[in-house]
Design a protein around this motif. Structure first.
Motif, PDB file in Angstrom:
ATOM      1  N   PRO A  54      -5.716  11.476 -10.670  1.00 16.27           N
ATOM      2  CA  PRO A  54      -4.340  11.664 -11.140  1.00 16.27           C
ATOM      3  C   PRO A  54      -3.660  10.348 -11.535  1.00 16.27           C
ATOM      4  O   PRO A  54      -2.823  10.338 -12.435  1.00 16.27           O
ATOM      5  N   PHE A  55      -4.027   9.256 -10.901  1.00 16.63           N
ATOM      6  CA  PHE A  55      -3.434   7.968 -11.267  1.00 16.63           C
ATOM      7  C   PHE A  55      -3.894   7.536 -12.654  1.00 16.63           C
ATOM      8  O   PHE A  55      -3.103   7.027 -13.449  1.00 16.63           O
ATOM      9  N   PHE A  56      -5.163   7.760 -12.974  1.00 15.51           N
ATOM     10  CA  PHE A  56      -5.647   7.447 -14.318  1.00 15.51           C
ATOM     11  C   PHE A  56      -5.002   8.360 -15.357  1.00 15.51           C
ATOM     12  O   PHE A  56      -4.543   7.891 -16.403  1.00 15.51           O
ATOM     13  N   LEU A  57      -4.990   9.642 -15.095  1.00 12.10           N
ATOM     14  CA  LEU A  57      -4.476  10.586 -16.089  1.00 12.10           C
ATOM     15  C   LEU A  57      -2.997  10.355 -16.375  1.00 12.10           C
ATOM     16  O   LEU A  57      -2.582  10.274 -17.538  1.00 12.10           O
TER      17      LEU A  57
ATOM     18  N   VAL B 182       1.578  14.618  -7.651  1.00 10.16           N
ATOM     19  CA  VAL B 182       3.021  14.373  -7.490  1.00 10.16           C
ATOM     20  C   VAL B 182       3.245  12.929  -7.044  1.00 10.16           C
ATOM     21  O   VAL B 182       4.120  12.229  -7.568  1.00 10.16           O
ATOM     22  N   LEU B 183       2.436  12.469  -6.099  1.00 10.84           N
ATOM     23  CA  LEU B 183       2.541  11.079  -5.636  1.00 10.84           C
ATOM     24  C   LEU B 183       2.308  10.104  -6.794  1.00 10.84           C
ATOM     25  O   LEU B 183       3.037   9.121  -6.949  1.00 10.84           O
TER      26      LEU B 183
ATOM     27  N   VAL C  93       0.830  -1.206   0.000  1.00 12.49           N
ATOM     28  CA  VAL C  93       0.000   0.000   0.000  1.00 12.49           C
ATOM     29  C   VAL C  93       0.868   1.261   0.000  1.00 12.49           C
ATOM     30  O   VAL C  93       1.837   1.351   0.746  1.00 12.49           O
ATOM     31  N   TYR C  94       0.481   2.216  -0.844  1.00 12.36           N
ATOM     32  CA  TYR C  94       1.014   3.573  -0.792  1.00 12.36           C
ATOM     33  C   TYR C  94      -0.095   4.447  -0.207  1.00 12.36           C
ATOM     34  O   TYR C  94      -1.252   4.335  -0.628  1.00 12.36           O
ATOM     35  N   HIS C  95       0.260   5.296   0.732  1.00 12.16           N
ATOM     36  CA  HIS C  95      -0.744   6.174   1.324  1.00 12.16           C
ATOM     37  C   HIS C  95      -0.768   7.520   0.606  1.00 12.16           C
ATOM     38  O   HIS C  95       0.276   8.105   0.343  1.00 12.16           O
ATOM     39  N   CYS C  96      -1.978   7.970   0.303  1.00  8.27           N
ATOM     40  CA  CYS C  96      -2.154   9.251  -0.381  1.00  8.27           C
ATOM     41  C   CYS C  96      -2.709  10.283   0.592  1.00  8.27           C
ATOM     42  O   CYS C  96      -3.031   9.971   1.738  1.00  8.27           O
TER      43      CYS C  96
END
Length: 156
Positions: free
Chosen positions: A96-99, A72-73, A53-56
């Motif tokens: 942002p992950f999709f884009l 940025v993440l 897991v990465y925490h956002c």
């Protein structure tokens, strides 16, 4: 896509969106590798115990500073991980992950939440043209335009 050879990124808000993604376990469990991006909250940490897991940053809804931090993440995580597939039902953390993922060559699957039958979610509306208009995949509920998945007995 052969999931047995794929790496999957699953960015999701905690709570209901994360639960929806967890219910897709028969799909993401077949992947060679996977990682999650979600909030550092008790419900998410409990559900994802033993997962990578990465925490956002949160809150995300209509929060421009955290959107920028999560962008940025997303750059950092996606450049490091290079997932083949990004799958999410949202919410704002997924955008942002999709884009960025699409720009880096990842396949993207946006799963509109099943309890939203009157109109698409804000994330769904934001991503509709970008993802579906550019050779991506969308799974939508029966009440949404361009429905691709319908419950049994509902036609289509």
């Amino acid at each position: 896509m052969d999931l047995s050879k794929a790496k999957i990124c699953i960015p999701s808000s905690s709570g209901g969106h994360l639960t929806h993604m967890w219910l897709l376990r028969p799909v993401w469990e077949r992947a060679a590798d996977r990682f999650w991006v979600t909030f550092d909250k008790e419900d998410a940490n409990s559900l994802l115990e033993g997962e990578r897991v990465y925490h956002c940053h949160y809150p995300t809804n209509r929060n421009i500073p955290n959107l920028l931090k999560n962008t940025v993440l997303a750059w950092k995580v996606l450049l490091k991980e290079r997932p083949d597939l990004i799958i999410s039902s949202g919410a704002a953390v997924a955008a942002p992950f999709f884009l960025i993922g699409k720009m880096l060559g990842s396949k993207c699957v946006y799963v509109e939440v099943f309890d939203r039958v009157d109109k698409p979610t804000m994330t769904g509306r934001m991503l509709n043209g970008y993802l579906l208009g550019r050779d991506a995949h969308g799974i939508r509920d029966r009440g949404h335009p361009r429905a691709a998945v319908r419950p049994p007995g509902q036609g289509g």
